[in-house]
Design an enzyme around this catalytic site. Structure first.
Site, mmCIF file in Angstrom:
data_model
loop_
_atom_site.group_PDB
_atom_site.id
_atom_site.type_symbol
_atom_site.label_atom_id
_atom_site.label_comp_id
_atom_site.label_asym_id
_atom_site.label_seq_id
_atom_site.Cartn_x
_atom_site.Cartn_y
_atom_site.Cartn_z
ATOM 1 N N SER A 36 0.921 -1.290 0.046
ATOM 2 C CA SER A 36 -0.024 -0.078 -0.123
ATOM 3 C C SER A 36 0.946 1.293 -0.116
ATOM 4 O O SER A 36 1.681 1.447 -0.837
ATOM 5 C CB SER A 36 -1.012 -0.141 1.114
ATOM 6 O OG SER A 36 -1.884 0.927 1.076
ATOM 7 N N HIS A 95 -2.404 -1.377 -4.201
ATOM 8 C CA HIS A 95 -4.035 -1.524 -4.540
ATOM 9 C C HIS A 95 -4.582 -0.012 -4.411
ATOM 10 O O HIS A 95 -3.727 1.022 -4.142
ATOM 11 C CB HIS A 95 -4.649 -2.415 -3.127
ATOM 12 C CG HIS A 95 -4.271 -1.754 -1.942
ATOM 13 N ND1 HIS A 95 -4.701 -2.770 -0.850
ATOM 14 C CD2 HIS A 95 -4.136 -0.516 -1.344
ATOM 15 C CE1 HIS A 95 -4.531 -1.979 0.187
ATOM 16 N NE2 HIS A 95 -3.909 -0.610 -0.135
#
EC number: 3.4.21.92
Length: 210
Positions: A107, A132
């Site tokens: 992330s 993501h």
């Protein structure tokens, strides 16, 4: 007493004792590594951890603006605003920032890994990277519908900006990044290199200069 340079939430931290002509001096291990221009991001990206990273980078720039900073990342990600404060500082300061993934960079951790100086972004061979789309934290989100709509629109803008920056740093097309970040996308160190998140996979320190 906990050092301000020390990553948070790690429990017992080793101490290093150095001998000099003026006697002994004890450092926590992270303060000692800071003398070697090594900065750690360990654990979630929070306002507290980001403030420590930013402060250390600014300090190292003041010490020597022409010498690289080595930024070691082992993080599952976290706050976008906290992470962007680190990102903007990496771009603001004069020294090159070499990034190294140890364990995982997921992330926001992956975003910061890719944001290092090109040619100086590394990962150890058994580490992993995950990208993501931004997450909305707080499953109990409540409030007026209008306010929720405002937050949703802001998150859409943040998603677009993060995709643009990740495309810039990885060399992938914006369309590819948009598709690849729709769901959790895990990569091995070698897959991260092929994607453009890093420049080289390291198995030993000798590989840095090879």
């Amino acid at each position: 007493m906990k050092s301000m340079m020390e990553p948070q939430g790690l429990g017992l931290v080793p101490m290093v004792v150095e001998q000099s002509g003026r006697g002994e001096r004890a450092y926590d291990i992270y303060s000692r590594l800071l003398k070697e221009r090594i900065v750690f991001l360990v654990g979630p990206v929070t306002d507290e951890s980001a403030n420590l990273v930013v402060a250390q980078m600014l300090f190292l720039e003041s010490e020597n603006p022409d010498k690289d900073i080595h930024f070691y990342i082992n993080s599952p990600g976290g706050s976008i605003t906290a992470g962007m404060s680190i990102y903007d500082t990496m771009n603001f300061i004069k020294p090159d920032v070499s990034t190294l993934c140890i364990g995982q960079a997921a992330s926001m951790g992956a975003f910061l890994l890719a944001a290092g100086t090109h040619g100086k972004r590394f990962a150890l061979e058994n580490s992993r990277v995950m990208i993501h789309q931004p997450l909305l934290y707080g499953g109990g989100l409540s409030g007026q519908v209008t306010d929720i709509e405002i937050h949703a629109r802001e998150l859409v803008k943040v998603k677009a900006k993060m995709n643009e920056l990740l495309a810039k740093h990885s060399g992938q097309t914006l369309e590819r990044v948009q598709s690849d970040t729709e769901r959790d996308n895990f990569m091995s160190a070698e897959e991260a290199r092929a994607y453009g998140m890093i420049d080289k996979v390291l198995s030993s320190r000798r590989d840095v200069t090879a």
